[in-house]
Scaffold this motif. Structure first.
Motif, mmCIF file in Angstrom:
data_model
loop_
_atom_site.group_PDB
_atom_site.id
_atom_site.type_symbol
_atom_site.label_atom_id
_atom_site.label_comp_id
_atom_site.label_asym_id
_atom_site.label_seq_id
_atom_site.Cartn_x
_atom_site.Cartn_y
_atom_site.Cartn_z
ATOM 1 N N TYR A 17 49.953 -24.759 -23.584
ATOM 2 C CA TYR A 17 49.335 -25.736 -22.672
ATOM 3 C C TYR A 17 50.381 -26.536 -21.883
ATOM 4 O O TYR A 17 50.328 -26.587 -20.643
ATOM 5 N N ASP A 18 51.309 -27.157 -22.581
ATOM 6 C CA ASP A 18 52.255 -28.057 -21.915
ATOM 7 C C ASP A 18 53.146 -27.310 -20.920
ATOM 8 O O ASP A 18 53.386 -27.793 -19.801
ATOM 9 N N GLN A 19 53.630 -26.132 -21.312
ATOM 10 C CA GLN A 19 54.513 -25.375 -20.422
ATOM 11 C C GLN A 19 53.755 -24.856 -19.195
ATOM 12 O O GLN A 19 54.296 -24.863 -18.082
ATOM 13 N N VAL A 20 52.532 -24.409 -19.408
ATOM 14 C CA VAL A 20 51.744 -23.902 -18.278
ATOM 15 C C VAL A 20 51.412 -25.044 -17.325
ATOM 16 O O VAL A 20 51.511 -24.897 -16.094
ATOM 17 N N LEU A 21 51.025 -26.184 -17.877
ATOM 18 C CA LEU A 21 50.733 -27.347 -17.041
ATOM 19 C C LEU A 21 51.964 -27.749 -16.228
ATOM 20 O O LEU A 21 51.869 -28.029 -15.030
ATOM 21 N N SER A 22 53.111 -27.752 -16.864
ATOM 22 C CA SER A 22 54.354 -28.111 -16.170
ATOM 23 C C SER A 22 54.661 -27.130 -15.046
ATOM 24 O O SER A 22 55.075 -27.538 -13.945
ATOM 25 N N LEU A 23 54.440 -25.835 -15.284
ATOM 26 C CA LEU A 23 54.711 -24.834 -14.255
ATOM 27 C C LEU A 23 53.773 -25.010 -13.066
ATOM 28 O O LEU A 23 54.186 -24.883 -11.904
ATOM 29 N N LEU A 24 52.512 -25.316 -13.341
ATOM 30 C CA LEU A 24 51.562 -25.565 -12.257
ATOM 31 C C LEU A 24 52.010 -26.755 -11.408
ATOM 32 O O LEU A 24 52.029 -26.690 -10.177
ATOM 33 N N LEU A 25 52.363 -27.842 -12.062
ATOM 34 C CA LEU A 25 52.703 -29.074 -11.358
ATOM 35 C C LEU A 25 54.040 -28.980 -10.625
ATOM 36 O O LEU A 25 54.172 -29.456 -9.495
ATOM 37 N N ASN A 26 55.031 -28.358 -11.263
ATOM 38 C CA ASN A 26 56.392 -28.393 -10.728
ATOM 39 C C ASN A 26 56.797 -27.157 -9.940
ATOM 40 O O ASN A 26 57.824 -27.173 -9.259
ATOM 41 N N SER A 27 55.977 -26.103 -10.029
ATOM 42 C CA SER A 27 56.295 -24.890 -9.287
ATOM 43 C C SER A 27 55.166 -24.512 -8.334
ATOM 44 O O SER A 27 55.358 -24.498 -7.119
ATOM 45 N N PHE A 28 53.985 -24.255 -8.879
ATOM 46 C CA PHE A 28 52.905 -23.750 -8.041
ATOM 47 C C PHE A 28 52.504 -24.731 -6.945
ATOM 48 O O PHE A 28 52.536 -24.394 -5.749
ATOM 49 N N PHE A 29 52.115 -25.936 -7.307
ATOM 50 C CA PHE A 29 51.628 -26.877 -6.301
ATOM 51 C C PHE A 29 52.722 -27.319 -5.330
ATOM 52 O O PHE A 29 52.436 -27.653 -4.180
ATOM 53 N N LYS A 30 53.966 -27.300 -5.772
ATOM 54 C CA LYS A 30 55.064 -27.699 -4.889
ATOM 55 C C LYS A 30 55.468 -26.584 -3.926
ATOM 56 O O LYS A 30 55.976 -26.842 -2.835
#
Length: 209
Positions: A17-30
């Motif tokens: 959960y935490d790693q996937v959420l971080s990837l979404l916030l810091n990679s995908f949306f950016k």
């Protein structure tokens, strides 16, 4: 001699959960061109909902660095029923706007009818961290989704490829283009900066298994 980087691809699990959420916030949306163009910043709650929903569906995949076990790429999938309510209930206007773009590209094609399917896998989001690009992970994650879909006896899958780079990954896995939408034609006042052959359109892609 330096060891080449290798990756493990597996089903997403609760502990991710935490790693996937971080990837979404810091990679995908950016990095996603649409979100950058419309300057989407209110992403935390939306990202949490995405991870929660994909864990419930149990058909999403992650790629992790074999040496560090750090998740560096994700393929967020969901199983969609042909009668599932697809109403756009997003409270954040910019997220609602993106959903409207996707609805528009689906407007004249019904994948469920064309494939005579009750359920299909929707490949919702693919994101690869900058540190892991150039290894074909997006295409490999799509291939793993296809393999798993066959195990589930699904008929096929569909996705919205938001740029030419994404489209090429789907074409590598034999997805067909069913429809496309030019961003600037849909909303010239908000999407005019999405131009050039790489970023100027969204594609509805699908394939049978």
């Amino acid at each position: 001699m330096a060891l080449s980087t290798t990756f493990d691809i597996r089903l997403m699990k609760e502990d991710d959960y935490d790693q996937v959420l971080s990837l979404l916030l810091n990679s995908f949306f950016k990095d996603e061109p649409i979100t950058k163009c419309i300057q989407l910043t209110e992403t935390l709650d939306f990202a949490k909902d995405i991870v929660k929903n994909c864990l419930q569906n149990q058909c999403s995949f992650v790629a992790s660095n074999s040496q560090t076990n750090q998740i560096v790429a994700i393929c967020i999938n969901e199983i969609i029923d042909k009668n599932q309510n697809q109403e756009n209930n997003q409270t954040v206007e910019k997220i609602r706007f993106i959903s409207q773009i996707f609805a528009e590209v689906h407007k004249n094609r019904n994948v469920f009818q064309e494939y005579n399917a009750d359920k299909l896998i929707h490949i919702y989001i693919i994101s690869v961290d900058q540190t892991a690009r150039g290894h074909g992970l997006a295409s490999k994650l799509i291939a793993k989704t296809i393999e798993y879909g066959k195990d589930l006896q699904m008929i096929g899958a569909y996705a919205e490829a938001t740029n030419l780079i994404s489209l090429k990954c789907f074409k590598q896995q034999q997805f067909d283009v069913l429809a496309e939408l030019i961003y600037a034609s849909y909303s010239p006042e908000r999407l005019a900066n999405l131009k050039g052959e790489v970023y100027d359109r969204c594609y509805l892609v699908a394939r049978k298994f």
